[in-house]
Design a protein around this motif. Structure first.
Motif, PDB file in Angstrom:
ATOM      1  N   ALA A 125       0.826  -1.378  -0.055  1.00 51.44           N
ATOM      2  CA  ALA A 125      -0.248   0.222   0.046  1.00 51.44           C
ATOM      3  C   ALA A 125       1.145   1.220  -0.338  1.00 51.44           C
ATOM      4  CB  ALA A 125      -0.470   0.360   1.053  1.00 51.44           C
ATOM      5  N   ARG A 126       1.729   1.236   1.373  1.00 48.17           N
ATOM      6  CA  ARG A 126       2.419   2.503   0.611  1.00 48.17           C
ATOM      7  C   ARG A 126       3.465   2.883  -0.705  1.00 48.17           C
ATOM      8  NH1 ARG A 126       2.599   6.724   4.371  1.00 48.17           N
ATOM      9  NH2 ARG A 126       2.936   5.103   5.899  1.00 48.17           N
ATOM     10  N   ASP A 127       3.954   1.238  -1.248  1.00 49.45           N
ATOM     11  CA  ASP A 127       4.725   1.504  -2.694  1.00 49.45           C
ATOM     12  C   ASP A 127       3.691   2.122  -3.289  1.00 49.45           C
ATOM     13  OD1 ASP A 127       6.701   0.839  -1.674  1.00 49.45           O
ATOM     14  OD2 ASP A 127       6.155  -1.086  -2.766  1.00 49.45           O
ATOM     15  N   TRP A 128       2.216   1.823  -3.605  1.00 50.74           N
ATOM     16  CA  TRP A 128       1.154   2.688  -3.937  1.00 50.74           C
ATOM     17  C   TRP A 128       0.873   3.904  -3.989  1.00 50.74           C
ATOM     18  CZ3 TRP A 128      -1.631   1.768  -8.138  1.00 50.74           C
ATOM     19  CH2 TRP A 128      -3.371   2.539  -8.448  1.00 50.74           C
ATOM     20  N   SER A 129       1.343   4.055  -2.881  1.00 49.52           N
ATOM     21  CA  SER A 129       1.081   5.423  -2.583  1.00 49.52           C
ATOM     22  C   SER A 129       2.271   6.206  -2.379  1.00 49.52           C
ATOM     23  CB  SER A 129       1.138   5.560  -0.833  1.00 49.52           C
ATOM     24  OG  SER A 129       0.634   6.886  -0.364  1.00 49.52           O
ATOM     25  N   GLU A 130       3.109   6.143  -3.078  1.00 48.15           N
ATOM     26  CA  GLU A 130       4.238   7.306  -2.822  1.00 48.15           C
ATOM     27  C   GLU A 130       4.837   6.717  -4.482  1.00 48.15           C
ATOM     28  OE1 GLU A 130       7.056   5.535  -0.069  1.00 48.15           O
ATOM     29  OE2 GLU A 130       5.834   6.729   1.641  1.00 48.15           O
ATOM     30  N   ILE A 131       5.098   5.438  -4.817  1.00 49.96           N
ATOM     31  CA  ILE A 131       5.458   5.509  -6.279  1.00 49.96           C
ATOM     32  C   ILE A 131       4.185   5.627  -7.944  1.00 49.96           C
ATOM     33  CG2 ILE A 131       6.089   4.018  -8.269  1.00 49.96           C
ATOM     34  CD1 ILE A 131       7.410   2.649  -5.035  1.00 49.96           C
ATOM     35  N   GLN A 132       3.128   5.220  -7.378  1.00 44.79           N
ATOM     36  CA  GLN A 132       1.853   4.833  -8.473  1.00 44.79           C
ATOM     37  C   GLN A 132       1.362   5.026  -8.407  1.00 44.79           C
ATOM     38  OE1 GLN A 132       3.684   2.134 -10.643  1.00 44.79           O
ATOM     39  NE2 GLN A 132       1.997   2.269 -11.924  1.00 44.79           N
ATOM     40  N   GLU A 133       0.320   5.865  -7.175  1.00 47.74           N
ATOM     41  CA  GLU A 133      -0.838   6.483  -7.429  1.00 47.74           C
ATOM     42  C   GLU A 133      -0.478   7.548  -8.390  1.00 47.74           C
ATOM     43  OE1 GLU A 133      -4.764   6.691  -4.852  1.00 47.74           O
ATOM     44  OE2 GLU A 133      -2.215   7.858  -3.651  1.00 47.74           O
ATOM     45  N   ARG A 134       0.620   8.714  -8.331  1.00 52.06           N
ATOM     46  CA  ARG A 134       0.500   9.749  -8.901  1.00 52.06           C
ATOM     47  C   ARG A 134       1.087   9.709 -10.194  1.00 52.06           C
ATOM     48  NH1 ARG A 134       6.982  11.123  -7.524  1.00 52.06           N
ATOM     49  NH2 ARG A 134       7.667   8.999  -8.348  1.00 52.06           N
ATOM     50  N   MET A 135       0.805   8.716 -10.472  1.00 47.22           N
ATOM     51  CA  MET A 135       0.700   8.340 -12.262  1.00 47.22           C
ATOM     52  C   MET A 135      -0.335   9.289 -12.935  1.00 47.22           C
ATOM     53  SD  MET A 135       3.903   7.434 -12.861  1.00 47.22           S
ATOM     54  CE  MET A 135       5.341   6.147 -11.481  1.00 47.22           C
ATOM     55  N   LEU A 136      -1.722   9.161 -12.424  1.00 52.77           N
ATOM     56  CA  LEU A 136      -2.710   9.175 -12.518  1.00 52.77           C
ATOM     57  C   LEU A 136      -3.257  10.866 -12.659  1.00 52.77           C
ATOM     58  CD1 LEU A 136      -4.863   6.031 -12.506  1.00 52.77           C
ATOM     59  CD2 LEU A 136      -3.464   7.158 -14.125  1.00 52.77           C
ATOM     60  N   VAL A 137      -1.814  11.372 -12.234  1.00 50.77           N
ATOM     61  CA  VAL A 137      -2.539  12.636 -11.324  1.00 50.77           C
ATOM     62  C   VAL A 137      -3.048  13.254 -12.824  1.00 50.77           C
ATOM     63  CG1 VAL A 137      -1.248  15.153 -11.254  1.00 50.77           C
ATOM     64  CG2 VAL A 137      -1.146  13.038  -9.729  1.00 50.77           C
ATOM     65  N   PRO A 138      -2.110  13.712 -14.164  1.00 52.42           N
ATOM     66  CA  PRO A 138      -2.850  14.254 -15.209  1.00 52.42           C
ATOM     67  C   PRO A 138      -4.557  14.024 -15.636  1.00 52.42           C
ATOM     68  CG  PRO A 138      -0.140  13.582 -15.829  1.00 52.42           C
ATOM     69  CD  PRO A 138      -0.449  12.723 -15.044  1.00 52.42           C
ATOM     70  N   LEU A 139      -4.710  12.243 -15.415  1.00 55.30           N
ATOM     71  CA  LEU A 139      -5.927  11.928 -15.414  1.00 55.30           C
ATOM     72  C   LEU A 139      -7.351  13.021 -14.476  1.00 55.30           C
ATOM     73  CD1 LEU A 139      -8.305  10.337 -16.798  1.00 55.30           C
ATOM     74  CD2 LEU A 139      -7.587   8.838 -15.137  1.00 55.30           C
ATOM     75  N   TYR A 140      -6.581  12.995 -12.917  1.00 56.24           N
ATOM     76  CA  TYR A 140      -7.323  13.853 -12.011  1.00 56.24           C
ATOM     77  C   TYR A 140      -7.155  15.019 -12.467  1.00 56.24           C
ATOM     78  CZ  TYR A 140      -5.371   9.563  -9.543  1.00 56.24           C
ATOM     79  OH  TYR A 140      -5.808   8.163  -8.559  1.00 56.24           O
ATOM     80  N   GLU A 141      -6.382  16.083 -12.938  1.00 53.64           N
ATOM     81  CA  GLU A 141      -6.608  17.444 -12.969  1.00 53.64           C
ATOM     82  C   GLU A 141      -7.874  17.696 -14.327  1.00 53.64           C
ATOM     83  OE1 GLU A 141      -2.335  17.985 -13.505  1.00 53.64           O
ATOM     84  OE2 GLU A 141      -2.305  18.443 -11.514  1.00 53.64           O
ATOM     85  N   THR A 142      -7.356  16.706 -14.950  1.00 54.70           N
ATOM     86  CA  THR A 142      -8.054  17.084 -16.745  1.00 54.70           C
ATOM     87  C   THR A 142      -9.423  17.083 -15.962  1.00 54.70           C
ATOM     88  OG1 THR A 142      -6.358  15.304 -18.036  1.00 54.70           O
ATOM     89  CG2 THR A 142      -8.454  16.518 -19.631  1.00 54.70           C
ATOM     90  N   VAL A 143      -9.570  15.821 -15.246  1.00 56.33           N
ATOM     91  CA  VAL A 143     -11.484  15.800 -14.800  1.00 56.33           C
ATOM     92  C   VAL A 143     -12.218  16.783 -14.219  1.00 56.33           C
ATOM     93  CG1 VAL A 143     -12.807  14.104 -14.128  1.00 56.33           C
ATOM     94  CG2 VAL A 143     -11.651  12.751 -15.162  1.00 56.33           C
ATOM     95  N   HIS A 144     -11.648  16.813 -13.304  1.00 53.24           N
ATOM     96  CA  HIS A 144     -11.257  17.752 -12.520  1.00 53.24           C
ATOM     97  C   HIS A 144     -11.593  19.422 -12.309  1.00 53.24           C
ATOM     98  CE1 HIS A 144      -9.458  15.803  -8.395  1.00 53.24           C
ATOM     99  NE2 HIS A 144     -10.612  15.132  -9.159  1.00 53.24           N
ATOM    100  N   GLU A 145     -10.402  19.538 -13.557  1.00 55.01           N
ATOM    101  CA  GLU A 145     -10.832  20.860 -14.687  1.00 55.01           C
ATOM    102  C   GLU A 145     -11.922  20.791 -15.977  1.00 55.01           C
ATOM    103  OE1 GLU A 145      -9.437  24.812 -15.887  1.00 55.01           O
ATOM    104  OE2 GLU A 145      -8.609  23.559 -14.578  1.00 55.01           O
ATOM    105  N   ARG A 146     -12.665  19.735 -16.261  1.00 54.81           N
ATOM    106  CA  ARG A 146     -13.300  19.639 -17.468  1.00 54.81           C
ATOM    107  C   ARG A 146     -14.821  20.036 -16.669  1.00 54.81           C
ATOM    108  NH1 ARG A 146     -13.973  15.655 -22.267  1.00 54.81           N
ATOM    109  NH2 ARG A 146     -16.440  16.028 -22.368  1.00 54.81           N
ATOM    110  N   LEU A 147     -14.920  19.411 -15.334  1.00 56.00           N
ATOM    111  CA  LEU A 147     -16.020  19.050 -14.791  1.00 56.00           C
ATOM    112  C   LEU A 147     -16.356  20.108 -13.897  1.00 56.00           C
ATOM    113  CD1 LEU A 147     -16.193  15.907 -14.388  1.00 56.00           C
ATOM    114  CD2 LEU A 147     -18.019  16.701 -15.484  1.00 56.00           C
ATOM    115  N   GLU A 148     -15.138  20.972 -13.628  1.00 58.04           N
ATOM    116  CA  GLU A 148     -15.632  22.696 -12.786  1.00 58.04           C
ATOM    117  C   GLU A 148     -15.050  22.138 -11.184  1.00 58.04           C
ATOM    118  OE1 GLU A 148     -18.344  25.324 -14.451  1.00 58.04           O
ATOM    119  OE2 GLU A 148     -16.668  25.799 -15.791  1.00 58.04           O
TER     120      GLU A 148
END
Length: 286
Positions: free
Chosen positions: A26-49
């Motif tokens: 779980a720590r590896d997911w949090s510290e290494i892997q989860e951040r890889m989808l940041v562009p997806l999160y940002e795009t969706v948050h921006e598009r849906l305001e």
């Protein structure tokens, strides 16, 4: 920030192979892997305001990075996650100094279990529901998503947006060739999690089965970038995509094969870089 991978239904963290350290994973997911989808999160948050008027329900929220990003925009967020180790990390991120008695009263809530366990958190109803864990990588990886949505949609307002995510076409996802290692090693268990290319209508089919109305889609570049091979192996294993392979062989064999598969993506400075494209669908609650 560096971008990530995904997965947890078929070989969920709770049913990991023996001798897997779930806290370390779980720590590896949090510290290494989860951040890889940041562009997806940002795009969706921006598009849906996403902002102060948003009440967000994040299903399979992992260790809470997407929720944290939404909360930083002013949204009231509720996360649902069935892996206690990941949820504990989400609490560290989102509720670091909040006493347990005060958590239920705040704008940020975290629930262990499934969307059915979030009943009682939706007053007023949610205006946005997200499932950012991509489908379209392993055979059957959309199984269970329909039930998850069915339990969550009664908590959402009429016209609320529901966001689903999926892998892009294999020719646009370098990580697809690496994930095939899991299929090869898990041969006796192929039916439980064999690799398959993403189909164009994967997300639409899930939305249709859930009774949702598609209202737009998009693609986002989410390269997987790692500091070195060891980080890449740990990050990819934290997705649970390789659990069937570990169960069929052993961790050392999977580490060896995975390291070899990653060599074409290793750069001269020792970093690992794999370009990927992910797709998202926006649907509406009727």
């Amino acid at each position: 920030m560096t971008p990530t991978l995904v997965r947890e239904h078929l070989s969920h963290v709770g049913s990991a192979p023996p001798r897997v350290n779930l806290c370390a994973r779980a720590r590896d997911w949090s510290e290494i892997q989860e951040r890889m989808l940041v562009p997806l999160y940002e795009t969706v948050h921006e598009r849906l305001e996403v902002g102060p008027a948003t009440r967000l329900l994040g299903l399979r929220c992992g260790s809470g990075l997407a929720l944290l990003m939404a909360a930083s925009r002013g949204a009231a967020v509720t996360g649902v996650e069935s892996c206690p180790q990941r949820l504990a990390l989400a609490r560290e991120r989102l509720l670091p100094d909040v006493p347990r008695a005060a958590r239920a009263r705040g704008a940020t809530k975290l629930v262990e279990g499934t969307s059915a366990d979030a009943v009682g958190t939706a007053t007023p109803a949610y205006t946005l529901v997200t499932v950012f864990e991509p489908i379209g990588c392993l055979a059957g990886d959309s199984e269970g998503l329909g039930e998850l949505l069915a339990a969550a949609l009664p908590l959402a307002a009429h016209g609320a947006a529901v966001v689903l995510a999926g892998w892009g076409p294999p020719e646009r996802c370098a990580t697809s060739s690496v994930v095939r290692v899991a299929t090869k090693l898990a041969d006796p268990l192929r039916s439980a999690g064999s690799w398959r290319p993403a189909r164009r209508d994967d997300l639409e089919e899930v939305a249709q089965r859930a009774g949702l109305k598609p209202d737009g889609s998009g693609r986002v570049a989410c390269p997987f970038g790692y500091a070195d091979l060891d980080s890449a192996v740990r990050g990819l294993l934290s997705t649970c995509l390789f659990d069937a392979a570990i169960a069929a062989t052993d961790r050392k064999q999977v580490d060896k094969e995975l390291t070899e598969a990653l060599h074409p993506y290793r750069r001269q400075d020792g970093t690992v870089w794999m370009p990927n494209v992910f797709r998202y669908l926006i649907a509406r609650v009727p």
